[in-house]
Write a protein that holds these residues in place. Structure first.
Motif, PDB file in Angstrom:
ATOM      1  N   VAL A 147     -17.792   0.834   4.799  1.00 43.65           N
ATOM      2  CA  VAL A 147     -17.977  -0.613   4.695  1.00 43.65           C
ATOM      3  C   VAL A 147     -19.377  -0.939   5.184  1.00 43.65           C
ATOM      4  O   VAL A 147     -19.767  -0.547   6.283  1.00 43.65           O
ATOM      5  CB  VAL A 147     -16.914  -1.382   5.527  1.00 43.65           C
ATOM      6  N   GLU A 148     -20.125  -1.656   4.350  1.00 42.02           N
ATOM      7  CA  GLU A 148     -21.497  -2.013   4.699  1.00 42.02           C
ATOM      8  C   GLU A 148     -21.552  -3.241   5.604  1.00 42.02           C
ATOM      9  O   GLU A 148     -20.725  -4.141   5.493  1.00 42.02           O
ATOM     10  CB  GLU A 148     -22.301  -2.308   3.428  1.00 42.02           C
ATOM     11  N   LYS A 149     -22.564  -3.239   6.487  1.00 40.05           N
ATOM     12  CA  LYS A 149     -22.867  -4.413   7.300  1.00 40.05           C
ATOM     13  C   LYS A 149     -23.941  -5.200   6.575  1.00 40.05           C
ATOM     14  O   LYS A 149     -24.790  -4.593   5.920  1.00 40.05           O
ATOM     15  CB  LYS A 149     -23.409  -4.000   8.681  1.00 40.05           C
ATOM     16  N   PRO A 150     -23.987  -6.490   6.660  1.00 40.42           N
ATOM     17  CA  PRO A 150     -23.047  -7.312   7.427  1.00 40.42           C
ATOM     18  C   PRO A 150     -21.663  -7.273   6.791  1.00 40.42           C
ATOM     19  O   PRO A 150     -21.521  -7.256   5.566  1.00 40.42           O
ATOM     20  CB  PRO A 150     -23.654  -8.717   7.378  1.00 40.42           C
ATOM     21  N   VAL A 151     -20.666  -7.241   7.642  1.00 39.31           N
ATOM     22  CA  VAL A 151     -19.279  -7.094   7.215  1.00 39.31           C
ATOM     23  C   VAL A 151     -18.762  -8.406   6.628  1.00 39.31           C
ATOM     24  O   VAL A 151     -18.930  -9.464   7.226  1.00 39.31           O
ATOM     25  CB  VAL A 151     -18.404  -6.668   8.422  1.00 39.31           C
ATOM     26  N   HIS A 152     -18.141  -8.308   5.480  1.00 36.63           N
ATOM     27  CA  HIS A 152     -17.435  -9.455   4.893  1.00 36.63           C
ATOM     28  C   HIS A 152     -16.003  -9.379   5.414  1.00 36.63           C
ATOM     29  O   HIS A 152     -15.284  -8.409   5.148  1.00 36.63           O
ATOM     30  CB  HIS A 152     -17.470  -9.374   3.366  1.00 36.63           C
ATOM     31  N   TYR A 153     -15.597 -10.369   6.196  1.00 35.33           N
ATOM     32  CA  TYR A 153     -14.343 -10.255   6.944  1.00 35.33           C
ATOM     33  C   TYR A 153     -13.128 -10.033   6.069  1.00 35.33           C
ATOM     34  O   TYR A 153     -12.240  -9.251   6.411  1.00 35.33           O
ATOM     35  CB  TYR A 153     -14.147 -11.448   7.886  1.00 35.33           C
ATOM     36  N   LYS A 154     -13.027 -10.683   4.920  1.00 30.00           N
ATOM     37  CA  LYS A 154     -11.850 -10.500   4.055  1.00 30.00           C
ATOM     38  C   LYS A 154     -11.786  -9.074   3.522  1.00 30.00           C
ATOM     39  O   LYS A 154     -10.714  -8.473   3.452  1.00 30.00           O
ATOM     40  CB  LYS A 154     -11.865 -11.497   2.900  1.00 30.00           C
ATOM     41  N   TYR A 155     -12.942  -8.534   3.160  1.00 27.79           N
ATOM     42  CA  TYR A 155     -12.975  -7.159   2.653  1.00 27.79           C
ATOM     43  C   TYR A 155     -12.592  -6.165   3.752  1.00 27.79           C
ATOM     44  O   TYR A 155     -11.813  -5.239   3.523  1.00 27.79           O
ATOM     45  CB  TYR A 155     -14.350  -6.823   2.070  1.00 27.79           C
ATOM     46  N   LEU A 156     -13.122  -6.354   4.958  1.00 24.71           N
ATOM     47  CA  LEU A 156     -12.786  -5.463   6.063  1.00 24.71           C
ATOM     48  C   LEU A 156     -11.285  -5.478   6.333  1.00 24.71           C
ATOM     49  O   LEU A 156     -10.667  -4.420   6.494  1.00 24.71           O
ATOM     50  CB  LEU A 156     -13.559  -5.852   7.329  1.00 24.71           C
ATOM     51  N   LEU A 157     -10.694  -6.649   6.367  1.00 19.71           N
ATOM     52  CA  LEU A 157      -9.251  -6.741   6.610  1.00 19.71           C
ATOM     53  C   LEU A 157      -8.453  -6.096   5.481  1.00 19.71           C
ATOM     54  O   LEU A 157      -7.423  -5.461   5.727  1.00 19.71           O
ATOM     55  CB  LEU A 157      -8.836  -8.199   6.817  1.00 19.71           C
ATOM     56  N   LEU A 158      -8.921  -6.220   4.260  1.00 19.61           N
ATOM     57  CA  LEU A 158      -8.262  -5.583   3.121  1.00 19.61           C
ATOM     58  C   LEU A 158      -8.302  -4.059   3.264  1.00 19.61           C
ATOM     59  O   LEU A 158      -7.288  -3.377   3.062  1.00 19.61           O
ATOM     60  CB  LEU A 158      -8.933  -6.016   1.811  1.00 19.61           C
ATOM     61  N   VAL A 159      -9.451  -3.532   3.646  1.00 16.01           N
ATOM     62  CA  VAL A 159      -9.584  -2.087   3.832  1.00 16.01           C
ATOM     63  C   VAL A 159      -8.658  -1.612   4.953  1.00 16.01           C
ATOM     64  O   VAL A 159      -7.955  -0.611   4.805  1.00 16.01           O
ATOM     65  CB  VAL A 159     -11.054  -1.710   4.130  1.00 16.01           C
ATOM     66  N   ILE A 160      -8.642  -2.329   6.058  1.00  8.91           N
ATOM     67  CA  ILE A 160      -7.769  -1.952   7.180  1.00  8.91           C
ATOM     68  C   ILE A 160      -6.310  -1.984   6.754  1.00  8.91           C
ATOM     69  O   ILE A 160      -5.529  -1.101   7.096  1.00  8.91           O
ATOM     70  CB  ILE A 160      -8.038  -2.850   8.398  1.00  8.91           C
ATOM     71  N   THR A 161      -5.933  -2.982   5.987  1.00  8.19           N
ATOM     72  CA  THR A 161      -4.554  -3.091   5.503  1.00  8.19           C
ATOM     73  C   THR A 161      -4.164  -1.869   4.674  1.00  8.19           C
ATOM     74  O   THR A 161      -3.035  -1.397   4.764  1.00  8.19           O
ATOM     75  CB  THR A 161      -4.367  -4.397   4.694  1.00  8.19           C
ATOM     76  N   ARG A 162      -5.091  -1.345   3.904  1.00 11.61           N
ATOM     77  CA  ARG A 162      -4.802  -0.153   3.097  1.00 11.61           C
ATOM     78  C   ARG A 162      -4.396   1.030   3.977  1.00 11.61           C
ATOM     79  O   ARG A 162      -3.595   1.858   3.577  1.00 11.61           O
ATOM     80  CB  ARG A 162      -6.022   0.241   2.262  1.00 11.61           C
ATOM     81  N   PHE A 163      -4.975   1.093   5.173  1.00 13.84           N
ATOM     82  CA  PHE A 163      -4.697   2.228   6.049  1.00 13.84           C
ATOM     83  C   PHE A 163      -3.572   1.969   7.046  1.00 13.84           C
ATOM     84  O   PHE A 163      -3.071   2.912   7.649  1.00 13.84           O
ATOM     85  CB  PHE A 163      -5.967   2.642   6.800  1.00 13.84           C
ATOM     86  N   THR A 164      -3.200   0.719   7.250  1.00 17.10           N
ATOM     87  CA  THR A 164      -2.181   0.418   8.256  1.00 17.10           C
ATOM     88  C   THR A 164      -0.917  -0.207   7.683  1.00 17.10           C
ATOM     89  O   THR A 164       0.074  -0.335   8.395  1.00 17.10           O
ATOM     90  CB  THR A 164      -2.725  -0.569   9.313  1.00 17.10           C
ATOM     91  N   ASN A 165      -0.970  -0.652   6.453  1.00 15.58           N
ATOM     92  CA  ASN A 165       0.149  -1.362   5.828  1.00 15.58           C
ATOM     93  C   ASN A 165       0.534  -2.609   6.614  1.00 15.58           C
ATOM     94  O   ASN A 165       1.687  -3.020   6.615  1.00 15.58           O
ATOM     95  CB  ASN A 165       1.379  -0.448   5.666  1.00 15.58           C
TER      96      ASN A 165
END
Length: 122
Positions: free
Chosen positions: A102-120
């Protein structure tokens, strides 16, 4: 809700990332160096690690390799957080064992989407 370890040496980036994650009801663990992050990862076993690629004591590539070769932490997904956006940077991060980039500056919605993929988690 997931426990997420943030390994980031910039106070501003740490604050921003913590706010993004806590606003989504995640619990954060924080480290400002690779060595501290590796110790926390081994003791706390977070669900996900957000790894800055430029740290003062060891770069994120080397820290990721340490975590991915340790049987205790090798299954923890590691997401590279970096301002590096040059051709080949993503491939380099993924080749060392990062599970996402994930590139900085972080886009918060994208970061949360990526985290959701790994944590369900939502």
């Amino acid at each position: 809700m997931a426990r997420i370890l943030i390994i980031e040496d910039s106070p501003l980036n740490m604050l921003l990332t913590v706010r993004i994650l806590t606003s989504a009801n995640h619990v954060t663990l924080e480290a400002t160096s690779a060595a501290e992050g590796i110790d926390i990862a081994r003791s706390a076993l977070p669900e996900v690690i957000l790894m800055d690629m430029h740290l003062p004591d060891m770069d994120g590539i080397a820290a990721t390799r340490v975590l991915k070769t340790d049987p205790l932490t090798q299954a923890i997904p590691i997401i590279a957080l970096t301002a590096d956006a040059m051709k080949g940077d993503r491939e380099k991060a993924l080749a060392c064992g990062c599970d996402e980039y994930v590139e900085k500056p972080v886009h918060y919605k994208y970061l949360l989407l990526v985290i959701t993929r790994f944590t369900n988690s939502v």
